[in-house]
Design a protein around this motif. Structure first.
Motif, short mmCIF file in Angstrom:
data_model
loop_
_atom_site.label_atom_id
_atom_site.label_comp_id
_atom_site.label_asym_id
_atom_site.label_seq_id
_atom_site.Cartn_x
_atom_site.Cartn_y
_atom_site.Cartn_z
N VAL A 91 30.65 57.30 -13.44
CA VAL A 91 31.67 56.50 -14.12
C VAL A 91 32.84 56.24 -13.17
N GLU A 92 33.43 55.07 -13.32
CA GLU A 92 34.65 54.70 -12.60
C GLU A 92 35.82 54.95 -13.56
N VAL A 93 36.73 55.83 -13.16
CA VAL A 93 37.88 56.19 -13.99
C VAL A 93 39.10 55.48 -13.42
N ASN A 94 39.91 54.87 -14.30
CA ASN A 94 41.13 54.20 -13.89
C ASN A 94 42.27 54.70 -14.76
N CYS A 95 43.37 55.08 -14.13
CA CYS A 95 44.58 55.48 -14.85
C CYS A 95 45.68 54.49 -14.48
N THR A 96 46.38 53.99 -15.49
CA THR A 96 47.52 53.10 -15.26
C THR A 96 48.75 53.75 -15.89
N VAL A 97 49.79 53.91 -15.07
CA VAL A 97 51.08 54.41 -15.55
C VAL A 97 52.00 53.20 -15.66
N SER A 98 52.56 53.01 -16.85
CA SER A 98 53.44 51.86 -17.09
C SER A 98 54.83 52.35 -17.47
N ASN A 99 55.85 51.70 -16.90
CA ASN A 99 57.25 51.96 -17.27
C ASN A 99 58.10 50.79 -16.78
N ILE A 100 59.42 50.97 -16.76
CA ILE A 100 60.30 49.86 -16.36
C ILE A 100 60.12 49.48 -14.90
N CYS A 101 59.55 50.38 -14.11
CA CYS A 101 59.31 50.07 -12.70
C CYS A 101 58.07 49.21 -12.52
N GLY A 102 57.24 49.11 -13.54
CA GLY A 102 56.03 48.31 -13.44
C GLY A 102 54.80 49.09 -13.87
N ASN A 103 53.65 48.56 -13.50
CA ASN A 103 52.36 49.20 -13.80
C ASN A 103 51.75 49.67 -12.49
N PHE A 104 51.33 50.93 -12.48
CA PHE A 104 50.76 51.52 -11.27
C PHE A 104 49.41 52.11 -11.64
N SER A 105 48.37 51.63 -10.95
CA SER A 105 47.00 52.05 -11.27
C SER A 105 46.36 52.76 -10.10
N VAL A 106 45.41 53.63 -10.44
CA VAL A 106 44.64 54.34 -9.43
C VAL A 106 43.23 54.53 -9.99
N ASN A 107 42.23 54.44 -9.11
CA ASN A 107 40.82 54.55 -9.50
C ASN A 107 40.17 55.78 -8.88
N LEU A 108 39.13 56.24 -9.54
CA LEU A 108 38.35 57.37 -9.05
C LEU A 108 36.94 57.22 -9.57
#
Length: 174
Positions: A91-108
């Motif tokens: 499986v490809e796992v993706n986490c996205t952190v969202s806040n006032i600075c924007g959206n930041f994603s990382v995959n594994l």
């Protein structure tokens, strides 16, 4: 958990960026780091996997997390930890952190090694089928042998009846 009870922590895929809105909001977040931590990126089929989404965004900023498994949104998990129970495929796992600075994603990518359970099940099914086939053959031979013996007994009885009739002499008249 790692082999032999050791816990091996793997950090993969970093995302570096400067926060486009931090300077205008007087929040100090000049370089954002988002990473995924897990105990292993290669697991056995049926194992439980925990993935944690880490970041260096300042405290006090409201962060929201979203998780995607093979590009499908997992809506029931909205915190920094994803628990995958009894994983069955890569499986490809993706986490996205969202806040006032924007959206930041990382995959594994978590790779699953196929277990030997299916091979064992197939071997057991084949062995059971073989045993049943042997029992069927033994029953067929036994029934055929019994049938031959029954026919032989019937012929013998018939011969005995014929012998009795031929040995009987009738006496007529006195």
């Amino acid at each position: 958990m790692g082999a032999f009870g050791r816990a091996l922590l793997i950090t993969v895929f970093f995302y570096f960026s400067s926060c486009p809105q931090c300077s205008s909001n007087s929040i100090n977040c000049t370089s954002v780091l988002v990473s995924l931590n897990t105990t292993s990126t290669t697991v056995e089929e049926g194992a439980d996997v925990t993935v944690t989404c880490l970041h260096n965004l300042p405290k006090g900023i409201m962060n929201s997390f979203s998780w995607h498994l093979d590009k499908d949104l997992t809506t029931d998990i909205q915190n920094e930890t994803l628990n995958i129970k009894s994983i069955s495929k890569t499986v490809e796992v993706n986490c996205t952190v969202s806040n006032i600075c924007g959206n930041f994603s990382v995959n594994l990518k978590i790779t699953v090694n196929a277990s030997n359970a299916m091979v064992i099940v197939l071997i057991c099914i084949g062995a059971a089928a073989g045993v049943l086939l042997m029992l069927a053959i033994v029953m067929k031979i036994t029934l055929r042998r019994g049938q031959v013996q029954s026919q032989a007994r019937m012929r013998k009885r018939q011969q005995n009846i014929e012998n009795i009739h031929s040995n009987v002499t009738t006496i007529s008249g006195y």
